[in-house]
Design a protein around this motif. Structure first.
Motif, PDB file in Angstrom:
ATOM      1  N   GLY A  59       3.370  -6.732  -9.933  1.00 34.57           N
ATOM      2  CA  GLY A  59       3.287  -5.351 -10.402  1.00 34.57           C
ATOM      3  C   GLY A  59       4.497  -4.912 -11.215  1.00 34.57           C
ATOM      4  N   THR A  60       5.658  -5.451 -10.885  1.00 35.43           N
ATOM      5  CA  THR A  60       6.856  -5.074 -11.645  1.00 35.43           C
ATOM      6  C   THR A  60       6.775  -5.668 -13.054  1.00 35.43           C
ATOM      7  OG1 THR A  60       8.045  -5.165  -9.552  1.00 35.43           O
ATOM      8  CG2 THR A  60       9.380  -4.965 -11.530  1.00 35.43           C
ATOM      9  N   ASP A 156       1.316   4.060 -13.061  1.00 42.38           N
ATOM     10  CA  ASP A 156       1.652   3.030 -12.078  1.00 42.38           C
ATOM     11  C   ASP A 156       0.657   3.163 -10.934  1.00 42.38           C
ATOM     12  OD1 ASP A 156       2.569   1.362 -10.130  1.00 42.38           O
ATOM     13  OD2 ASP A 156       4.675   1.978 -10.252  1.00 42.38           O
ATOM     14  N   SER A 180      -0.314  -3.695  -8.975  1.00 40.56           N
ATOM     15  CA  SER A 180       0.250  -4.797  -8.195  1.00 40.56           C
ATOM     16  C   SER A 180      -0.809  -5.275  -7.219  1.00 40.56           C
ATOM     17  CB  SER A 180       1.474  -4.303  -7.404  1.00 40.56           C
ATOM     18  OG  SER A 180       1.808  -5.247  -6.389  1.00 40.56           O
ATOM     19  N   LYS A 185      -1.104  -4.366  -0.621  1.00 40.79           N
ATOM     20  CA  LYS A 185      -1.765  -3.321  -1.421  1.00 40.79           C
ATOM     21  C   LYS A 185      -3.226  -3.154  -1.007  1.00 40.79           C
ATOM     22  CE  LYS A 185       1.982  -2.812  -3.806  1.00 40.79           C
ATOM     23  NZ  LYS A 185       2.991  -1.911  -3.221  1.00 40.79           N
TER      24      LYS A 185
HETATM   25  C1  LIG Z   1       4.469   2.097  -6.831  1.00 42.70           C
HETATM   26  C2  LIG Z   1       4.747   0.644  -7.042  1.00 42.70           C
HETATM   27  N1  LIG Z   1       4.998   0.186  -8.286  1.00 42.70           N
HETATM   28  C3  LIG Z   1       5.243  -1.103  -8.520  1.00 42.70           C
HETATM   29  C4  LIG Z   1       5.270  -2.032  -7.500  1.00 42.70           C
HETATM   30  C5  LIG Z   1       5.674  -3.423  -7.830  1.00 42.70           C
HETATM   31  O1  LIG Z   1       4.749  -4.388  -7.488  1.00 42.70           O
HETATM   32  P1  LIG Z   1       5.214  -5.886  -7.170  1.00 42.70           P
HETATM   33  O2  LIG Z   1       5.812  -5.894  -5.803  1.00 42.70           O
HETATM   34  O3  LIG Z   1       3.940  -6.654  -7.246  1.00 42.70           O
HETATM   35  O4  LIG Z   1       6.180  -6.292  -8.205  1.00 42.70           O
HETATM   36  C6  LIG Z   1       4.981  -1.609  -6.185  1.00 42.70           C
HETATM   37  C7  LIG Z   1       4.918  -2.525  -5.036  1.00 42.70           C
HETATM   38  O5  LIG Z   1       5.552  -3.361  -4.649  1.00 42.70           O
HETATM   39  C8  LIG Z   1       4.730  -0.241  -5.948  1.00 42.70           C
HETATM   40  O6  LIG Z   1       4.479   0.213  -4.720  1.00 42.70           O
END
Ligand SMILES: Cc1ncc(COP(=O)(O)O)c(C=O)c1O
Length: 365
Positions: A59-60, A156, A180, A185
């Motif tokens: 997700g990032t 997001d 993500s 999730k």
């Molecule tokens: C609101 C939000 N944005 C972005 C992310 C980033 O996702 P990831 O952990 O898959 O990089 C998360 C969760 O981890 C999140 O809760």
């Protein structure tokens, strides 16, 4: 211990379907960006009601690649909230831009759209709107504001898979939307995963290139700023097996939040708002003055809780000094997340409610 999100129970309920999906990938012998990816991207786009999705590593990365696609560059500013776990801030920093934080509205704990005018500067290049805790933020207000200013909007949706308002899913409103599939999730893989959704064919094309070295074709690099961020076939197959269950899981999460609300209504805590279709109850977050005492007592009673999130982004040690965000800072001191996942039984919710009531009574005595 009663976990806040018991993934063994969650995925165990789908054991046969997951094994079938994994076996299919093993037997095919195609592990990266293959037919499972293509099928998942199409199925997820159809579910969201968008033109397309591009699967990425997490997700990032989805947020970072969305920013890169919009050509957000060093020196630019990106508006976002500071109460969403530092993920957007990490992505903004990764492209060399600077996060500029907007305070939240106290009841919903989402970005307060009324404060956008005060936060915008001539260097603002994008707005990242987080649908926090599973509840859709004021996306109509944010979109209207962004369109007036000609500033692109990135949703997001990492915590809001399946949320819907006026017949439109979270992720179908902005110019781009990041998801993500981290295992906790609402739609989670068995490892890392992410996706970007959009209705704009040109943006999707750029994203597809940027997630794989900036390739215009195999071994031909047509775009600068590319990354390697791909979803593997095993995770795509797992997500395909889980996607048909998402709406049912979200409905059960809403029931759990409603049960907590009914059981805790007279304690004087700020409870989550009643969850409608635009809330997929990713996290059940309360606000209460004696948060730390309650948390300790629940742990002693065998009930896990969490704080999402304890340190606002602008107060992290790596953050540049900025302006105060009073509502964000107040919230961080009082929020508490209770167990909430689709397989949580009513009897277990009642057990948490009883434990909360017992500690509240004790604190009042
Ligand atoms: C609101 C939000 N944005 C972005 C992310 C980033 O996702 P990831 O952990 O898959 O990089 C998360 C969760 O981890 C999140 O809760």
């Amino acid at each position: 211990m009663l976990l806040i999100n018991d993934l063994a129970r969650h995925n165990g309920a789908l054991d046969a379907e997951l094994r079938t999906a994994i076996d299919r990938v093993l037997q095919r012998g195609y592990y990266i960006l293959g037919p499972e990816n293509q099928a998942f991207e199409a199925e997820f786009a159809q579910y969201l009601g968008v033109t397309g999705t591009v699967a990425v590593g997490n997700g990032t990365d989805a947020l970072e690649l969305a920013l890169r696609t919009l050509q957000v560059s060093p020196g630019d500013e990106v508006l976002t909230v500071a109460n969403a776990g530092m993920y957007a801030s990490t992505a903004i920093r990764a492209v060399g831009a600077v996060p500029r934080y907007v305070d939240i509205e106290s009841q919903s704990m989402q970005l307060d759209v009324r404060l956008l005018d005060a936060a915008v500067t001539p260097r603002t290049r994008a707005l990242v709107l987080t649908h926090l805790y599973g509840r859709m933020a004021d996306v109509e207000g944010a979109l209207a504001w962004a369109r007036r200013r000609d500033i692109p909007l990135i949703e997001d949706c990492a915590q809001a898979h399946g949320a819907m308002r006026d017949g439109r899913r979270a992720g179908s409103w902005g110019d781009l939307a990041a998801f993500s599939f981290y295992p906790t999730k609402n739609l989670g893989a068995l490892g890392d995963g992410g996706a970007v959704a959009s209705n704009d064919v040109a943006l999707l094309e750029r994203l597809r290139s940027l997630r794989q070295y900036g390739w215009s074709g195999k071994y031909h690099v047509g775009l600068a700023g590319g990354r390697n961020s791909r979803l593997d076939e095993l995770q795509a197959a797992v997500l395909r097996a889980k996607l048909p269950c998402l709406d049912g899981w979200n409905a059960r999460r809403r029931e759990i939040v409603q049960r907590y609300r009914a059981g805790l209504v007279d304690l004087g805590w700020q409870l989550p708002l009643p969850p409608g279709e635009d809330d997929v109850a990713h996290l059940c977050v309360m606000r209460l003055a004696a948060r730390d005492a309650v948390r300790g007592a629940l742990a002693e009673a065998g009930i896990a809780t969490e704080i999402h999130y304890p340190i606002p982004d602008h107060l992290q040690s790596v953050a540049a000094p900025g302006t105060a965000l009073p509502e964000t800072e107040r919230a961080a001191l009082s929020i508490l997340t209770l167990p909430c996942f689709p397989e949580l039984a009513d009897t277990e919710v009642d057990q948490v409610i009883a434990a909360c009531r017992a500690v509240a009574a004790e604190l009042q005595a």
